[in-house]
Scaffold this active site. Structure first.
Site, PDB file in Angstrom:
ATOM      1  N   HIS A   7       0.832  -1.205   0.000  1.00 54.18           N
ATOM      2  CA  HIS A   7       0.000   0.000   0.000  1.00 54.18           C
ATOM      3  C   HIS A   7       0.864   1.251   0.000  1.00 54.18           C
ATOM      4  O   HIS A   7       2.057   1.198   0.305  1.00 54.18           O
ATOM      5  CB  HIS A   7      -0.960   0.030   1.206  1.00 54.18           C
ATOM      6  CG  HIS A   7      -0.274   0.090   2.543  1.00 54.18           C
ATOM      7  ND1 HIS A   7       0.094  -1.030   3.259  1.00 54.18           N
ATOM      8  CD2 HIS A   7       0.128   1.145   3.310  1.00 54.18           C
ATOM      9  CE1 HIS A   7       0.668  -0.670   4.393  1.00 54.18           C
ATOM     10  NE2 HIS A   7       0.710   0.639   4.451  1.00 54.18           N
ATOM     11  N   HIS A  79       3.967   7.226   3.730  1.00 53.91           N
ATOM     12  CA  HIS A  79       4.923   6.113   3.575  1.00 53.91           C
ATOM     13  C   HIS A  79       4.489   5.168   2.475  1.00 53.91           C
ATOM     14  O   HIS A  79       3.381   5.248   1.949  1.00 53.91           O
ATOM     15  CB  HIS A  79       5.134   5.374   4.903  1.00 53.91           C
ATOM     16  CG  HIS A  79       3.965   4.568   5.397  1.00 53.91           C
ATOM     17  ND1 HIS A  79       3.067   5.055   6.339  1.00 53.91           N
ATOM     18  CD2 HIS A  79       3.530   3.313   5.109  1.00 53.91           C
ATOM     19  CE1 HIS A  79       2.158   4.130   6.603  1.00 53.91           C
ATOM     20  NE2 HIS A  79       2.397   3.066   5.858  1.00 53.91           N
ATOM     21  N   GLU A 130       7.984   1.111   4.824  1.00 51.22           N
ATOM     22  CA  GLU A 130       7.504   0.046   5.696  1.00 51.22           C
ATOM     23  C   GLU A 130       7.705  -1.276   4.970  1.00 51.22           C
ATOM     24  O   GLU A 130       7.466  -1.368   3.756  1.00 51.22           O
ATOM     25  CB  GLU A 130       6.004   0.255   5.991  1.00 51.22           C
ATOM     26  CG  GLU A 130       5.407  -0.834   6.883  1.00 51.22           C
ATOM     27  CD  GLU A 130       3.913  -0.626   7.178  1.00 51.22           C
ATOM     28  OE1 GLU A 130       3.272   0.190   6.483  1.00 51.22           O
ATOM     29  OE2 GLU A 130       3.399  -1.287   8.098  1.00 51.22           O
TER      30      GLU A 130
END
Lengths: 135, 135
Positions: A7, A79, A130
């Protein structure tokens, strides 16, 4: 090491308004808002055919997104999350390359329950990265 | 309206170093660098199984990425690109909703030759949104 883009997370000051924008103006499929008190955010997902965009609004005191929004009041790109098959193997490879892991360096359960870690943004060319274990 | 996430673009001050990071440390598949003088950038793509990450370094005078890097010297997340089936229909829908299109409002050939347009970041909750026509 890195696999799918899991994502992209966008910080927004008003989740209801951002959800309406993505649903009504952009014609996307947007999930119901979901409060994640442990992570200090309320989120909704824009489900695209090949990945998801996570809309994040701060929740509660000390939300990790609040400082970002203080600097970027309109919101902004927060992010990017890549999938890895083994979070501990990924961490070992990153640390061996001199990368810094945020926090205490231990993988934590992320928003989807899978273990995640974050790299120091300075080590990712200014982008907060991430990594999420998806087996 | 919006379909696949076509790419996420990251501005980087040093494309060779960022390409090496994504290839050697992150284990991604990174394309050769490609100069796009018309767009004022040199780019390389990280090919993921479901989408692409575009690494962009400024090229020449007046690069649209130079001002971004002046504010974000380490680099950072620059824009997100969604696919639409018809760029003129998308524009009509956006303008009818009060969205502002950057530049003269006319779709232009993007980095992949397809017509693209950019929304004003204030209208996209602080995120610069590119729409690319992919039929």
């Amino acid at each position: 090491m890195i696999g799918r883009l899991n994502h992209v997370a966008l910080a927004v000051p008003d989740l209801a308004a951002a959800s309406a924008f993505y649903r009504d103006t952009m014609g996307g499929r947007v999930s119901e808002a979901q409060a994640l008190p442990v992570h200090g955010v309320t989120v909704a997902f824009v489900d695209l055919p090949n990945t998801r965009v996570e809309l994040m609004e701060p929740l509660g005191e000390g939300s990790p997104v609040a400082a970002f929004l203080a600097k970027n009041q309109a919101g902004g790109m927060h992010h990017i999350c890549y999938e890895v098959p083994d979070i501990y193997a990924a961490r070992a490879q990153l640390v061996a390359s001199g990368m810094r892991i945020l926090g205490d360096g231990e993988p934590k359960p992320g928003a989807h329950g899978n273990p995640v870690l974050f790299l120091h943004p300075k080590d990712g060319f200014g982008t907060l990265i991430e990594l999420e274990e998806v087996r």
